[in-house]
Design a protein around this motif. Structure first.
Motif, PDB file in Angstrom:
ATOM      1  N   ARG A  97      -7.937   6.967   5.848  1.00  0.00           N
ATOM      2  CA  ARG A  97      -9.138   6.153   5.638  1.00  0.00           C
ATOM      3  C   ARG A  97      -8.857   4.699   5.996  1.00  0.00           C
ATOM      4  NH1 ARG A  97     -12.599   8.038   1.077  1.00  0.00           N
ATOM      5  NH2 ARG A  97     -12.787  10.263   1.425  1.00  0.00           N
ATOM      6  N   LYS A  98      -9.958   3.980   6.271  1.00  0.00           N
ATOM      7  CA  LYS A  98      -9.846   2.529   6.452  1.00  0.00           C
ATOM      8  C   LYS A  98     -10.140   1.872   5.094  1.00  0.00           C
ATOM      9  CE  LYS A  98      -9.528   1.970  11.106  1.00  0.00           C
ATOM     10  NZ  LYS A  98     -10.656   1.745  11.990  1.00  0.00           N
ATOM     11  N   PRO A  99      -9.639   0.651   4.883  1.00  0.00           N
ATOM     12  CA  PRO A  99      -9.843   0.015   3.573  1.00  0.00           C
ATOM     13  C   PRO A  99     -11.300  -0.012   3.093  1.00  0.00           C
ATOM     14  CG  PRO A  99      -8.261  -1.227   4.833  1.00  0.00           C
ATOM     15  CD  PRO A  99      -8.752  -0.135   5.743  1.00  0.00           C
ATOM     16  N   HIS A 100     -12.257  -0.213   4.042  1.00  0.00           N
ATOM     17  CA  HIS A 100     -13.643  -0.336   3.561  1.00  0.00           C
ATOM     18  C   HIS A 100     -14.210   0.990   3.092  1.00  0.00           C
ATOM     19  CE1 HIS A 100     -14.661   0.893   7.755  1.00  0.00           C
ATOM     20  NE2 HIS A 100     -15.677   1.460   7.151  1.00  0.00           N
ATOM     21  N   GLN A 101     -13.462   2.089   3.328  1.00  0.00           N
ATOM     22  CA  GLN A 101     -13.949   3.388   2.854  1.00  0.00           C
ATOM     23  C   GLN A 101     -13.356   3.747   1.490  1.00  0.00           C
ATOM     24  OE1 GLN A 101     -12.377   5.172   6.427  1.00  0.00           O
ATOM     25  NE2 GLN A 101     -14.413   5.836   7.059  1.00  0.00           N
ATOM     26  N   LEU A 102     -12.695   2.771   0.855  1.00  0.00           N
ATOM     27  CA  LEU A 102     -12.048   3.048  -0.429  1.00  0.00           C
ATOM     28  C   LEU A 102     -12.738   2.285  -1.542  1.00  0.00           C
ATOM     29  CD1 LEU A 102      -8.312   2.605   0.641  1.00  0.00           C
ATOM     30  CD2 LEU A 102      -9.571   4.745   0.481  1.00  0.00           C
ATOM     31  N   SER A 103     -12.552   2.768  -2.777  1.00  0.00           N
ATOM     32  CA  SER A 103     -13.085   2.043  -3.934  1.00  0.00           C
ATOM     33  C   SER A 103     -12.137   0.900  -4.285  1.00  0.00           C
ATOM     34  CB  SER A 103     -13.201   3.000  -5.115  1.00  0.00           C
ATOM     35  OG  SER A 103     -11.911   3.308  -5.592  1.00  0.00           O
ATOM     36  N   GLY A 104     -12.570   0.024  -5.164  1.00  0.00           N
ATOM     37  CA  GLY A 104     -11.746  -1.124  -5.554  1.00  0.00           C
ATOM     38  C   GLY A 104     -10.403  -0.692  -6.112  1.00  0.00           C
ATOM     39  N   GLY A 105     -10.420   0.331  -6.949  1.00  0.00           N
ATOM     40  CA  GLY A 105      -9.179   0.808  -7.556  1.00  0.00           C
ATOM     41  C   GLY A 105      -8.230   1.378  -6.518  1.00  0.00           C
ATOM     42  N   GLN A 106      -8.805   2.090  -5.538  1.00  0.00           N
ATOM     43  CA  GLN A 106      -7.966   2.675  -4.483  1.00  0.00           C
ATOM     44  C   GLN A 106      -7.362   1.591  -3.607  1.00  0.00           C
ATOM     45  OE1 GLN A 106     -11.023   5.163  -2.935  1.00  0.00           O
ATOM     46  NE2 GLN A 106     -10.391   6.941  -4.111  1.00  0.00           N
ATOM     47  N   ARG A 107      -8.160   0.557  -3.300  1.00  0.00           N
ATOM     48  CA  ARG A 107      -7.638  -0.556  -2.494  1.00  0.00           C
ATOM     49  C   ARG A 107      -6.473  -1.218  -3.201  1.00  0.00           C
ATOM     50  NH1 ARG A 107     -13.040  -3.682  -0.413  1.00  0.00           N
ATOM     51  NH2 ARG A 107     -14.169  -1.739  -0.252  1.00  0.00           N
ATOM     52  N   GLN A 108      -6.629  -1.381  -4.519  1.00  0.00           N
ATOM     53  CA  GLN A 108      -5.586  -2.011  -5.313  1.00  0.00           C
ATOM     54  C   GLN A 108      -4.292  -1.208  -5.176  1.00  0.00           C
ATOM     55  OE1 GLN A 108      -4.300  -0.802  -8.406  1.00  0.00           O
ATOM     56  NE2 GLN A 108      -3.373  -2.686  -9.174  1.00  0.00           N
ATOM     57  N   ARG A 109      -4.427   0.139  -5.174  1.00  0.00           N
ATOM     58  CA  ARG A 109      -3.252   1.006  -5.045  1.00  0.00           C
ATOM     59  C   ARG A 109      -2.627   0.891  -3.665  1.00  0.00           C
ATOM     60  NH1 ARG A 109      -3.188   5.246  -8.774  1.00  0.00           N
ATOM     61  NH2 ARG A 109      -4.644   4.766 -10.443  1.00  0.00           N
ATOM     62  N   VAL A 110      -3.468   0.783  -2.644  1.00  0.00           N
ATOM     63  CA  VAL A 110      -2.931   0.641  -1.286  1.00  0.00           C
ATOM     64  C   VAL A 110      -2.135  -0.665  -1.199  1.00  0.00           C
ATOM     65  CG1 VAL A 110      -3.462   0.422   1.165  1.00  0.00           C
ATOM     66  CG2 VAL A 110      -4.817   1.950  -0.264  1.00  0.00           C
ATOM     67  N   ALA A 111      -2.717  -1.723  -1.766  1.00  0.00           N
ATOM     68  CA  ALA A 111      -2.037  -3.025  -1.739  1.00  0.00           C
ATOM     69  C   ALA A 111      -0.687  -2.928  -2.444  1.00  0.00           C
ATOM     70  CB  ALA A 111      -2.912  -4.088  -2.392  1.00  0.00           C
ATOM     71  N   LEU A 112      -0.665  -2.223  -3.553  1.00  0.00           N
ATOM     72  CA  LEU A 112       0.573  -2.051  -4.316  1.00  0.00           C
ATOM     73  C   LEU A 112       1.583  -1.260  -3.489  1.00  0.00           C
ATOM     74  CD1 LEU A 112       1.911  -2.483  -7.082  1.00  0.00           C
ATOM     75  CD2 LEU A 112       1.021  -0.260  -7.756  1.00  0.00           C
ATOM     76  N   ALA A 113       1.114  -0.149  -2.890  1.00  0.00           N
ATOM     77  CA  ALA A 113       2.009   0.693  -2.084  1.00  0.00           C
ATOM     78  C   ALA A 113       2.569  -0.102  -0.915  1.00  0.00           C
ATOM     79  CB  ALA A 113       1.250   1.924  -1.585  1.00  0.00           C
ATOM     80  N   ARG A 114       1.711  -0.905  -0.267  1.00  0.00           N
ATOM     81  CA  ARG A 114       2.153  -1.674   0.882  1.00  0.00           C
ATOM     82  C   ARG A 114       3.221  -2.694   0.483  1.00  0.00           C
ATOM     83  NH1 ARG A 114      -1.981  -5.486   4.068  1.00  0.00           N
ATOM     84  NH2 ARG A 114      -1.580  -6.753   2.228  1.00  0.00           N
ATOM     85  N   SER A 115       3.014  -3.335  -0.686  1.00  0.00           N
ATOM     86  CA  SER A 115       3.978  -4.366  -1.081  1.00  0.00           C
ATOM     87  C   SER A 115       5.272  -3.757  -1.614  1.00  0.00           C
ATOM     88  CB  SER A 115       3.343  -5.315  -2.106  1.00  0.00           C
ATOM     89  OG  SER A 115       2.856  -4.583  -3.202  1.00  0.00           O
ATOM     90  N   LEU A 116       5.230  -2.473  -2.013  1.00  0.00           N
ATOM     91  CA  LEU A 116       6.445  -1.830  -2.520  1.00  0.00           C
ATOM     92  C   LEU A 116       7.198  -1.087  -1.426  1.00  0.00           C
ATOM     93  CD1 LEU A 116       5.268  -0.313  -5.924  1.00  0.00           C
ATOM     94  CD2 LEU A 116       7.005  -2.058  -5.601  1.00  0.00           C
ATOM     95  N   ALA A 117       6.529  -0.837  -0.284  1.00  0.00           N
ATOM     96  CA  ALA A 117       7.101   0.040   0.750  1.00  0.00           C
ATOM     97  C   ALA A 117       8.444  -0.464   1.250  1.00  0.00           C
ATOM     98  CB  ALA A 117       6.123   0.179   1.913  1.00  0.00           C
ATOM     99  N   LYS A 118       8.622  -1.774   1.330  1.00  0.00           N
ATOM    100  CA  LYS A 118       9.872  -2.313   1.864  1.00  0.00           C
ATOM    101  C   LYS A 118      10.961  -2.397   0.811  1.00  0.00           C
ATOM    102  CE  LYS A 118       9.895  -5.581   4.935  1.00  0.00           C
ATOM    103  NZ  LYS A 118       9.661  -6.879   5.584  1.00  0.00           N
ATOM    104  N   ARG A 119      10.676  -1.870  -0.383  1.00  0.00           N
ATOM    105  CA  ARG A 119      11.623  -1.946  -1.508  1.00  0.00           C
ATOM    106  C   ARG A 119      12.123  -3.366  -1.694  1.00  0.00           C
ATOM    107  NH1 ARG A 119      14.168   3.569  -0.578  1.00  0.00           N
ATOM    108  NH2 ARG A 119      12.410   4.857  -1.144  1.00  0.00           N
ATOM    109  N   PRO A 120      11.238  -4.295  -1.984  1.00  0.00           N
ATOM    110  CA  PRO A 120      11.655  -5.689  -2.136  1.00  0.00           C
ATOM    111  C   PRO A 120      12.514  -5.860  -3.387  1.00  0.00           C
ATOM    112  CG  PRO A 120       9.424  -5.414  -2.915  1.00  0.00           C
ATOM    113  CD  PRO A 120       9.826  -4.097  -2.345  1.00  0.00           C
TER     114      PRO A 120
END
Lengths: 303, 378
Positions: B148-171
């Motif tokens: 999906r593209k971000p605009h096809q997601l709900s607010g809660g789902q977008r929040q999760r994508v943002a979290l997943a993206r920021s965690l993906a690099k194992r900072p």
């Protein structure tokens, strides 16, 4: 009753633009199309047949039979017209690309400028419109001619030893088109760049993307609807441009707008010039359709 | 889960003098023109800590976070991460990742591509990227939304994508700027616990910026309370609530009754004289000495409200029930004293109905024990 009235009212509102298009685009288009199917003659008007109310039904059919596509065949057979079309499209495409290269950094700089400066910068982009287009193109003659401002300045600096020949070449046409159409490129680009969320760039950098890579991966793709809009706004009028090639271009600068003008005013061949205009319109319909579809896609993406 | 709770209770590196701080702000100042956003601030955060920066908008908490992310440069002072001075290191070379308040998801990329963005940037092999993205999608429970593209997601789902993206690099450190601000209350509460579990499972250091004290108290190991670019107190949620360092902290976190008065007797059985002349017995007057002006901060739930003056309690004030706020789990009484001051007292509604409950305009006594309040000197 009130519902009926309001439904009639809303239909009338919708009807206005359609009527406008009908009377000021479709009807003139068909008149031009009809003339393009006629034959030239020395008369007033300079083509035949001429439809009239006194013909009657049988006269109308007789005159309809005189219409033919000969003029279009003529356009295809004479290399002059084909070359003029091809060279117009090439000149317009190259100038559009040049305008994009000049306009994108300007729009980007404006969008990233402090917010209080932006209205002023916008004003400066629009300001040239306050002077007549014709006068501004004439001014370029003064700048580009061998003893003009540009050459004097470059000679003074010692960059060149003898004046550059720019005026009456295709280079001057490029300069003229880029200059004249720059605002049409900058404004749609500015509109898309300005509304872009800067945190997207920060997010890209945060994820390990250096600034230049972030531009190509985030900023440029997101500004693409603006790039398409700007290119169409420059390309479409540039293909049929007449004033700039006429004033700045040389005799070898072949553009369809000039060909049209010659056919119409020098040769007084209204049917052929009408056929030239109709073909030009068809050539331009393609990018316009593409532009519409790109815009629809962009709207869809924004949800 | 029980073991998880007990493990976390023993996590207190800030109490261990030999523990090495992981992130260190040293006298950091940040000015924007005339405005000082962060004012000579020093702060330490430990590895694997869930640290919250709490304060009202404009207190400098986001600026502090952005300096750690590399988006702002300190005007003076230094920031260290794992012993390394971060000065001059651009955001794209810092081993920290940020989850933006607006999420900042790339609108022209799918969920997958958003999560993979940072990994691709690092030149990770394709197969590994696919594996990591799948893992991240599973972590945030968005497997079926990968394309999906971000605009096809709900607010809660977008929040999760943002979290997943920021965690993906194992900072090493994840910075969260008001991560739950855009979610509705119910979703926010669920997500708070999920974030805490996630942080514990991954063993990462989280620094969260929030203006919501409940959010900070639910999630954080320690909270830094900020005001006007300064840190007023850094402590565990319980310490912040029960032993605030100053009036601002006491008033910012939870609600509080503040009695201004003078110290009559200092020490472990101190006496204060209230502005109205009433005397309070206080278990500890802190570092105040007799004659000092101090504030006694008492939380509403530590006050008892009764019809008669309780005989066994020394600290009691009489007034009129002025307002009653029934909140379901508890009831808050606003009692108006003779001098016009309003005192808040709350009672837990442990029974479904109370016969003969206090009602509007009744006379009532509010009382508290000597150790119910904290004496504040500033």
């Amino acid at each position: 009753m009130r519902r009926l009235l309001s439904s009639i009212g809303s239909r009338l509102v919708i009807a206005v633009p359609y009527l406008w298009l009908l009377f000021f685009f479709l009807v003139p288009f068909f008149i031009v199309f009809k003339i393009s199917l006629s034959q030239p003659t020395i008369a007033m008007p300079p083509y035949q047949p001429v439809f009239g109310l006194e013909d009657g039904l049988s006269g109308l059919f007789g005159k309809l039979r005189q219409l033919s596509f000969d003029n279009y065949l003529w356009l295809l057979q004479d290399a002059l017209y084909v070359n003029a079309y091809v060279s117009s499209v090439v000149i317009a495409a190259v100038s559009t690309l040049l305008t994009l290269l000049v306009g994108y950094p300007i729009a980007y700089g404006m969008a990233r400028a402090p917010e209080r400066l932006r209205p002023l910068l916008l004003m400066m982009v629009i300001l040239p419109f306050w002077t007549s287009f014709l006068i501004r193109v004439y001014a370029w003659i003064g700048i580009l001619k061998p003893e003009g401002l540009l050459n004097q300045f470059l000679l003074f600096l010692g960059v060149i030893d003898e004046p550059l020949i720019i005026l009456n070449t295709t280079k001057a046409v490029y300069i003229g088109i880029v200059y004249s159409y720059l605002p049409f490129m900058v404004l749609p680009l500015y509109a898309t760049l300005e509304k872009m969320d800067h945190s997207l760039i920060e997010a890209a950098q945060d994820l390990g993307c250096p600034p230049l890579a972030a531009f190509w991966k985030i900023t440029f793709p997101l500004s693409f609807p603006g790039v398409v809009a700007g290119c169409m706004l420059v390309f479409i009028p540039a293909v049929g441009e007449f004033v700039i090639p006429d004033l700045l271009g040389g005799s070898r600068t072949l553009m369809i707008g000039r060909t049209l003008w010659n056919e119409f005013f020098s040769n007084r061949d209204w049917p052929v010039s009408s056929a030239v205009a109709i073909v030009l319109l068809l050539i331009l319909v393609l990018p316009i359709v593409y532009f519409q579809r790109a815009q629809a896609r962009a709207r869809e993406r924004e949800g | 889960m029980a073991s998880l709770g007990s493990t976390r209770r023993t996590f207190a590196p800030w109490a261990d003098p030999t523990a090495r701080p992981y992130i260190r702000f040293e006298n950091v100042t940040k000015r924007f023109g005339d405005f000082t956003a962060v004012d000579d601030l020093s702060l330490t955060v430990y590895e694997r800590e869930f640290f919250a920066l709490l304060g009202a908008s404009g207190c400098g908490k986001t600026t502090l976070l952005r300096m750690l992310g590399g988006f702002e440069q300190p005007t003076s002072g230094r920031i260290f991460l794992d012993g390394q001075d971060l000065k001059g290191i651009p955001p794209y070379r810092r081993p920290v990742n940020m989850m933006f308040q607006s999420y900042a998801l790339f609108p022209h990329m799918t969920v997958e591509a958003n999560i993979a963005f940072g990994l691709k940037q690092d030149g990770m092999p394709k197969a590994e990227i696919a594996e990591r993205v799948a893992q991240m999608l599973k972590l945030v429970k968005l497997e079926q939304f990968a394309r999906r593209k971000p605009h096809q997601l709900s607010g809660g789902q977008r929040q999760r994508v943002a979290l997943a993206r920021s965690l993906a690099k194992r900072p090493k450190v994840l910075l969260l700027d008001e991560p739950l601000g855009a979610l509705d209350k119910k979703l926010r509460e669920e997500t708070q616990f999920e974030l805490v579990d996630l942080q514990y499972e991954l063993g990462l250091t989280f620094i969260i910026v929030t203006h919501d004290q409940e959010e900070a108290m639910t999630m954080a190991d320690r909270i830094a309370i900020m005001d006007k670019g300064k840190v007023l107190q850094v402590a565990t949620p319980a310490e912040v609530y029960e032993a605030p360092s100053c009036r601002f902290v006491a008033e910012f976190v939870g609600s509080v009754n503040m009695f201004e008065g003078t110290v009559v007797e200092a020490g472990s059985a101190a006496r204060l004289r209230d502005r109205s002349g009433a005397q309070f017995l206080v278990a500890d007057s802190g570092d105040a000495s007799p004659g000092d002006t101090v504030w006694l901060a008492v939380r509403p739930e530590k006050l008892r409200i009764t019809r008669e003056r309780p005989s066994e309690v020394e600290n009691a004030l009489e007034g009129e029930v002025w307002d009653i706020a029934y909140l379901g789990d508890m009831t808050v009484y606003n009692v108006k004293l003779a001098d016009g001051r309003i005192v808040k007292a709350s009672t837990i509604n442990s029974r479904r109905s109370v016969e003969d409950a206090l009602t509007w305009h009744e006379r009532a006594w509010v009382s508290f024990l000597p150790d119910a309040g904290v004496v504040l000197t500033r």
